[in-house]
Enzyme design. Sequence first.
Site, PDB file in Angstrom:
ATOM      1  N   CYS A  83       8.696 -37.640  -8.157  1.00 49.66           N
ATOM      2  CA  CYS A  83       7.359 -38.181  -8.385  1.00 49.66           C
ATOM      3  C   CYS A  83       6.541 -38.227  -7.110  1.00 49.66           C
ATOM      4  O   CYS A  83       5.537 -38.908  -7.045  1.00 49.66           O
ATOM      5  CB  CYS A  83       7.430 -39.557  -9.026  1.00 49.66           C
ATOM      6  SG  CYS A  83       8.141 -40.798  -7.956  1.00 49.66           S
ATOM      7  N   ARG A 133      -3.613  -1.391  -6.267  1.00 45.87           N
ATOM      8  CA  ARG A 133      -2.778  -2.596  -6.214  1.00 45.87           C
ATOM      9  C   ARG A 133      -3.242  -3.505  -7.336  1.00 45.87           C
ATOM     10  O   ARG A 133      -4.346  -3.326  -7.869  1.00 45.87           O
ATOM     11  CB  ARG A 133      -2.930  -3.309  -4.871  1.00 45.87           C
ATOM     12  CG  ARG A 133      -4.341  -3.748  -4.586  1.00 45.87           C
ATOM     13  CD  ARG A 133      -4.458  -4.375  -3.202  1.00 45.87           C
ATOM     14  NE  ARG A 133      -5.847  -4.650  -2.876  1.00 45.87           N
ATOM     15  CZ  ARG A 133      -6.303  -4.877  -1.663  1.00 45.87           C
ATOM     16  NH1 ARG A 133      -5.476  -4.849  -0.626  1.00 45.87           N
ATOM     17  NH2 ARG A 133      -7.569  -5.143  -1.454  1.00 45.87           N
ATOM     18  N   MET A 153      -5.357  -7.417   8.277  1.00 42.43           N
ATOM     19  CA  MET A 153      -4.866  -6.571   9.356  1.00 42.43           C
ATOM     20  C   MET A 153      -5.747  -5.333   9.499  1.00 42.43           C
ATOM     21  O   MET A 153      -6.784  -5.227   8.860  1.00 42.43           O
ATOM     22  CB  MET A 153      -3.413  -6.238   9.115  1.00 42.43           C
ATOM     23  CG  MET A 153      -2.526  -7.465   9.346  1.00 42.43           C
ATOM     24  SD  MET A 153      -0.842  -7.167   8.853  1.00 42.43           S
ATOM     25  CE  MET A 153      -1.045  -6.785   7.137  1.00 42.43           C
ATOM     26  N   LYS A 211       0.839  -1.198   0.000  1.00 45.03           N
ATOM     27  CA  LYS A 211       0.000   0.000   0.000  1.00 45.03           C
ATOM     28  C   LYS A 211       0.876   1.251   0.000  1.00 45.03           C
ATOM     29  O   LYS A 211       0.664   2.164  -0.805  1.00 45.03           O
ATOM     30  CB  LYS A 211      -0.928  -0.025   1.218  1.00 45.03           C
ATOM     31  CG  LYS A 211      -1.957   1.069   1.192  1.00 45.03           C
ATOM     32  CD  LYS A 211      -2.895   0.965   2.405  1.00 45.03           C
ATOM     33  CE  LYS A 211      -3.859  -0.187   2.286  1.00 45.03           C
ATOM     34  NZ  LYS A 211      -4.418  -0.600   3.571  1.00 45.03           N
ATOM     35  N   SER A 228      14.370 -41.288  -9.448  1.00 40.53           N
ATOM     36  CA  SER A 228      13.161 -40.509  -9.263  1.00 40.53           C
ATOM     37  C   SER A 228      13.034 -40.250  -7.765  1.00 40.53           C
ATOM     38  O   SER A 228      12.947 -41.197  -6.968  1.00 40.53           O
ATOM     39  CB  SER A 228      11.953 -41.269  -9.799  1.00 40.53           C
ATOM     40  OG  SER A 228      10.806 -40.486  -9.651  1.00 40.53           O
ATOM     41  N   TYR A 268      12.812 -33.641 -14.818  1.00 40.41           N
ATOM     42  CA  TYR A 268      11.365 -33.501 -14.937  1.00 40.41           C
ATOM     43  C   TYR A 268      10.697 -33.624 -13.576  1.00 40.41           C
ATOM     44  O   TYR A 268      11.299 -34.104 -12.612  1.00 40.41           O
ATOM     45  CB  TYR A 268      10.784 -34.564 -15.889  1.00 40.41           C
ATOM     46  CG  TYR A 268      10.900 -35.974 -15.359  1.00 40.41           C
ATOM     47  CD1 TYR A 268       9.898 -36.517 -14.542  1.00 40.41           C
ATOM     48  CD2 TYR A 268      12.025 -36.753 -15.636  1.00 40.41           C
ATOM     49  CE1 TYR A 268      10.024 -37.798 -14.027  1.00 40.41           C
ATOM     50  CE2 TYR A 268      12.152 -38.029 -15.121  1.00 40.41           C
ATOM     51  CZ  TYR A 268      11.147 -38.558 -14.325  1.00 40.41           C
ATOM     52  OH  TYR A 268      11.271 -39.808 -13.797  1.00 40.41           O
ATOM     53  N   GLY A 316      -7.659  -7.449   4.067  1.00 43.19           N
ATOM     54  CA  GLY A 316      -8.581  -7.604   5.192  1.00 43.19           C
ATOM     55  C   GLY A 316      -8.015  -8.327   6.390  1.00 43.19           C
ATOM     56  O   GLY A 316      -8.702  -8.537   7.382  1.00 43.19           O
ATOM     57  N   HIS A 337      -4.208 -42.065   1.442  1.00 45.87           N
ATOM     58  CA  HIS A 337      -4.705 -42.776   0.270  1.00 45.87           C
ATOM     59  C   HIS A 337      -5.819 -41.996  -0.408  1.00 45.87           C
ATOM     60  O   HIS A 337      -5.801 -41.757  -1.620  1.00 45.87           O
ATOM     61  CB  HIS A 337      -5.202 -44.159   0.688  1.00 45.87           C
ATOM     62  CG  HIS A 337      -5.796 -44.932  -0.447  1.00 45.87           C
ATOM     63  ND1 HIS A 337      -7.141 -44.937  -0.715  1.00 45.87           N
ATOM     64  CD2 HIS A 337      -5.217 -45.677  -1.409  1.00 45.87           C
ATOM     65  CE1 HIS A 337      -7.367 -45.671  -1.789  1.00 45.87           C
ATOM     66  NE2 HIS A 337      -6.218 -46.134  -2.236  1.00 45.87           N
ATOM     67  N   ARG A 383      -3.204   2.910   8.407  1.00 47.06           N
ATOM     68  CA  ARG A 383      -3.570   1.662   7.740  1.00 47.06           C
ATOM     69  C   ARG A 383      -2.364   0.753   7.544  1.00 47.06           C
ATOM     70  O   ARG A 383      -1.264   1.224   7.246  1.00 47.06           O
ATOM     71  CB  ARG A 383      -4.233   1.972   6.393  1.00 47.06           C
ATOM     72  CG  ARG A 383      -5.576   2.674   6.585  1.00 47.06           C
ATOM     73  CD  ARG A 383      -6.383   2.713   5.310  1.00 47.06           C
ATOM     74  NE  ARG A 383      -5.734   3.516   4.301  1.00 47.06           N
ATOM     75  CZ  ARG A 383      -6.112   3.529   3.013  1.00 47.06           C
ATOM     76  NH1 ARG A 383      -7.100   2.757   2.617  1.00 47.06           N
ATOM     77  NH2 ARG A 383      -5.489   4.299   2.154  1.00 47.06           N
TER      78      ARG A 383
END
Lengths: 882, 882
Positions: free
Chosen positions: A830, A335, A102, A21, A763, A850, A100, A454, A91
């Site tokens: 994985c 913002r 604080m 802000k 993996s 990956y 909202g 699970h 503020r």
Amino acid sequence: MKYVYSFNEGNKDMKDILGGKGANLAEMTSIGLPVPRGFTVTTEACLKYYDDEETLNDEIVTQVYEKLSELEEITGKRFGDTSNPLLVSVRSGAPLSMPGMMDTILNLGMNDEVCNTLIEQTGNARFAYDSYRRLIQMYADVVMNFPKEDFEGLFDRIKEEKHVKNDTDLTDADLKEVINRFKAQYIKHAKDGFPQDPIIQLIEAIKAVFRSWNNDRAITYRRLNDISSSLGTAVNVQEMVYGNKGNDSGTGVAFTRNPATGEKKLFGEYLINAQGEDVVAGIRTPQKIETLQDVLPECYDEFQRICLILENHYKDMQDMEFTIEDGKLFMLQTRSGKRTAQAAIKIAVDLVEEGLISKHEALSRVDAKSLDQLLHPMFDSESLKNAKKIAEGLAASPGAATGKIYFSAADVEKAYNDGEKELILVRKETSPEDIEGMNVAGGILTIHGGMTSHAAVVARGMGKCCVSGCSELLIDEVNKTITAPDRTVYKEGDYISLDGSTGYVYGEKVETKDAEISGYFEKFMNWADEVRTLGVRVNADTPRDAETARKFGAEGIGLCRTEHMFFDEKRIFSFRKMIVATTVEDREKALEEILPYQRDDFYNLMKVMEGHHVTIRLLDPPLHEFLPKTNAEINELANALKLGFTDLKQRIESLKEFNPMMGHRGCRLSVTYPEITVMQTKAIIEASIMLEKENIYTEPEIMIPLIVDLNELKYVKNIIKETADKIIEDNESQITYKIGTMIETPRACLLADDLASEAEFFSFGTNDLTQLTYGFSRDDASKFLTSYYDKNIFENDPFASIDEDGVGSLVKVGVKIGKDVRPDISLGICGEHGGDPKTIEFCHNNGLSYVSCSPYRIPIARLAAAQAHLRQKAAEKQGSKK
Amino acid sequence: MKYVYSFNEGNKDMKDILGGKGANLAEMTSIGLPVPRGFTVTTEACLKYYDDEETLNDEIVTQVYEKLSELEEITGKRFGDTSNPLLVSVRSGAPLSMPGMMDTILNLGMNDEVCNTLIEQTGNARFAYDSYRRLIQMYADVVMNFPKEDFEGLFDRIKEEKHVKNDTDLTDADLKEVINRFKAQYIKHAKDGFPQDPIIQLIEAIKAVFRSWNNDRAITYRRLNDISSSLGTAVNVQEMVYGNKGNDSGTGVAFTRNPATGEKKLFGEYLINAQGEDVVAGIRTPQKIETLQDVLPECYDEFQRICLILENHYKDMQDMEFTIEDGKLFMLQTRSGKRTAQAAIKIAVDLVEEGLISKHEALSRVDAKSLDQLLHPMFDSESLKNAKKIAEGLAASPGAATGKIYFSAADVEKAYNDGEKELILVRKETSPEDIEGMNVAGGILTIHGGMTSHAAVVARGMGKCCVSGCSELLIDEVNKTITAPDRTVYKEGDYISLDGSTGYVYGEKVETKDAEISGYFEKFMNWADEVRTLGVRVNADTPRDAETARKFGAEGIGLCRTEHMFFDEKRIFSFRKMIVATTVEDREKALEEILPYQRDDFYNLMKVMEGHHVTIRLLDPPLHEFLPKTNAEINELANALKLGFTDLKQRIESLKEFNPMMGHRGCRLSVTYPEITVMQTKAIIEASIMLEKENIYTEPEIMIPLIVDLNELKYVKNIIKETADKIIEDNESQITYKIGTMIETPRACLLADDLASEAEFFSFGTNDLTQLTYGFSRDDASKFLTSYYDKNIFENDPFASIDEDGVGSLVKVGVKIGKDVRPDISLGICGEHGGDPKTIEFCHNNGLSYVSCSPYRIPIARLAAAQAHLRQKAAEKQGSKK
């Protein structure tokens, strides 16, 4: 140390110390927009405040006084002055937006005398009294922490007494009475009068905002949004402008574009003669922003002009607060606006096409996690408004579901076959046998089990809504009821609704609607693919999952868990015979029965993947998970095996383990029962050869789970190799395959150099690795982790985002020493973490090849991978500049 | 590469490549003792043999031929010659002594022709035939792996047919017939005749010895004795001398001192007209060595002279093999003799006093592990001879026990109170509630559970014999029976016997006798204390354990597990109330009831320790371990708490965990229920203050278990500190205390720098750390680890000796980064590993301050610590020389 900045000393890039802000107020000031003047107390002051055991040191106070004097000079008003008084707002504003969470206080500097002065000055007693009563009310709440209801209730009572509905209908005299009664109420709590000294008001207000950084809702918000508690909040002190001065005053909030759809059109609300939070608090019904055009046309034009300036300046959709005082428009905040995933994508793509931002910038504008919303059903917001929340569990798998509850997979299936389409499966916990029931249910609710139980894992795989670990509900599986904390009992067939994105459970039917995937989506995801270097694979066990994943853009299967394949009714029986067999021959015979099914599984899976990577993990879970549980099932098996019931029951008993997660599972099964590995290898290789005959290329990657030692890896690898090579030779086939290992025990990470000498790929199984590194059983941890969050010990769930300090450092060791020995080793992840953006960035930065995740997380992973790459490049650029 | 050494090319320091036997044969040759000439094929050849997939490469074969030629030259005999034939023995010899584990073949080079030559040459047909039949018999067994019984049985049958008792009573003709029938038997198995080519015999024999390195008994022996399989064995090829040439020939084995008692007096046996293993095989009853003085006085004198030379040369008690051929003595082997712990100590002390060795050398002469024998009862060897072994479990806690079996702690206690003194407690597994029953039983047998299961840990603490994880026995707890693999059923009150040092279970009463501790023991242990720098503390929970430990030389308590204190009948009820309490107030009330008991516990414990370190660990195990299990117990608790039975049962059910080892336990209890920690801190500090008033110094070390994170440590530390400091202040006391943490999760090791900023001491809990590093549940691992040993994947139990590669590397990280932050931090280890010599050496070398172990392991730890120090100094000296 500089703890306080005037608005004209800052800019939008100083969010870390000025908060969002404060930085934007400074920025708007600097580009000449109409912003009431003021100053910002920095986040560093906030951290200092906590370091000093919640006291404000003299240096900070002195600097506040200095800036206050400056402000007095600029405005020509004086704080607490009885001729031309200055009033200010205080503020909060953190570096990352926490809307909202604080606190805010308006009209500071008001007291009895100032109030009288203002009446004299403006001739508007109503305005002065209204401002004063608001101050007392907010101060009592925010600074003094008195019960909010005591003041609100009093205000409501007075309105009743005066027979008015809106606060604007109260007269001057009424408001004066309100002030007097508020003051009395204040004394009742404080044993002291409302402070008349403006300086005391100001300093206490600043401290209160700092304190609000650690209120419960702020802590929870930070945890849910991965925001560090070490950031602190800034405090903005700003000259008041008054929206409550009459009918050409007002206050409002607006977005430059529609935050729900992304439509390029001003979207917002305002209230005439109102202040502060009146608009959002719903005190009166606010007006749509478009209507301002009729009410105060000049203001509306000015506002539209400012919106355009701000969008062009920030190159993003803005969320703004404004106040109109006597027909003059003031900006109080701007913002980047929060938006739905759908809007985020549309806005990002539109901004690129409007030439405002680059594709790369567009990619960084969409929160990867939010893409989930696009793929799952949501509650109808109207229907949700009045729904009664009865409990809260873990947000285990996103989406919304409503339906009649059933307490067993069989009951759900029966109801489904009877034509019921809205079904919720409620279980203490699910087990692999519940798969079919989970499949036909719209949502799953479990009482035990964590984020990676699970139920949670399977539901996420299916893209199905799941709330897990909802221990607030008491379940009685025998009588088929759940009891809410308020003692309401829900029985079989009753409606409930689940929100898998929040963990909320509602005690009634709430309408849901399917999410819409726009054409923007594909365009946007293609941009992500152009950028990213990290591969994205899927955790998929069935051709259906694999197809879904391909549709979402998966480049291969990173983890096929073969265990789920054994629960099919046709095979579970053979599988059980295998488990309880006492001789190798009997075990091999039982395995022979399973082989054709397994071969089919792999054939179909690899066929769907059309030559993309398919990594198949050998059987992993403890065998006893597959055993019959009821006496009837045991009896059936005993008869088939010509065994005594008691004998068999005893054998089953002896297979039970104290800590199955650390027991007889993973490659340990290959060591004790090599026959299983032989069968699985046969199934994989034979399926591959079948596809070879159809000219479909395959190179299955056979993955060994739970390895801890080189000798162990060699032993299992040898079984696979001997089996595979013989089949290939016998069939004169040309197919190739790879053998690799999961790295999911701390020991495997520490000895990854050894393992890399034999494994062609790694993996990282970060579920198990997290369990073992912390000693947290994922199925039990929910029992105590809540306390860890409540007490601010943990900020994040280590099963949701990789713990970089502990688990991550083991992964780094594994990657480093593994690559030392085999530089071209393929490295994947994985665990459930594979679909988490923070973890994906970690993987990218640490050289993994990956990530693999559940099908519905594939788009998230693609975007997160692109973002990680962009951030890395940006950091490198920054680095090379220095 | 040199693969073969003549005896005159080696010496006693070349054990690594020549094996122990080869090196000592070379040494004896070099100091001029009468040793038949020969050569040694090295351990490197053995490793090469395995590298080459069990083939003997040409280089090795060629070198064997060369040395064989040399041998022929020296002896003037030729291998396979029909005029003056050379016969040789082939014997294994590993770098570390593995008596009887591998194979030997005598009389190689014999065939039909050579046999006839020998008859002609010696005129002793009996001798020639006897040598030949022995060769066939040994070759069939060792090289061809034919069933031993087939040949032994045949030999016994012929003796029966001839109506003779001893082999020496067989005539020439009888032996010739034996040879023919052996040859026929050989053909039956081999489908081929006994090889007549001496070279084939020799090469095949060498390969067979190499193979024997990996026979089952060798693998088991190595595992039990921590010998690496990568050493390989050497093979010794040596000219035969014949003890079977008649009545002035013979063979024997002897020790220079008594290996059972250490008495300085020749101790051994011999047989006239015998060969090889006849003495130990018990074919005829051997004579005591002293009687040789009468039979062959010159040989006896010569032997005594050689014994003296060898003892002075090796400076240790020797175990020797000799053969007498035609009145001439030949030495076939010498080595340091195996001995009982009692003898080891006496011999070591005597050798120091005889001036042969230094105190430091003496300390290295006693196997630290063997000290166990001195402290526990043993079986009477006569009584054991005929006992029937019915099963084998894990050697969980050493000593011997015999008694009537009972199947519950209560039944054992009842029998004890009825006057029965010989009792064995048999349980599927024990739980903390069984403590009293375990206490009155002489031994404990469990069907499940590993080396570090509850039963094993508690039994070792008590110094009580325990066999755990004996899954060969089927238990029926309802009918109170165990069934052996041979189907024999043992019921309540039947006698069995347990050997906790081997894991053997005998199905009958076997007499036991108490071990004797000699005065030598104290002298020896004092030498150890003079040398060692590593502290030795005890894991003790009761004043009785603490007293025992002090007697054994413990310097403090390294681990007091407070959980065992809660099982007392008087407290368990209050404790249960605490667990099921739903409000903080109810929990605090229940804890108030327990406080006085806990305070007493700590008071008494610290009093016994008289100012020495006392480290008290806060409550660690999952709470559900303490909950009532039977309906009756649940009912009782429900009544006391005015709760419904079903309600309570449900609550108990909800406390159960899937993997309790990784569940709600350790410091996690302090986070969820800080009241428990407050109560325990109160008890500790108040006890300390009571002792202060008696002028007994204390500085309790409060230890927090299972820490994974700095915030968690801070949170719990804060509770302790606030509680403790307030009590100290209120009492105007001067006492001090320390707060530290267990390091028992991989994450704690990795973040030990963080933790050291708050913890004043670390104690590595290597039980849990091993579990988590491997992902092995110690209670379940026995189910699969057997396969790991059988398949040569693991050589050691990682729960017995620290895994230096994995677990050890985590400990090293923890030590290093912990010391970086707090250089003077006290570092201990308190897992079961603390009493294991290999681990103790690891701890010494890595800068730990102390080890903590169960009371009966204290002497082992003291000696092992001294030995570690001596080895380190020796290595440093070696290093500085280079």
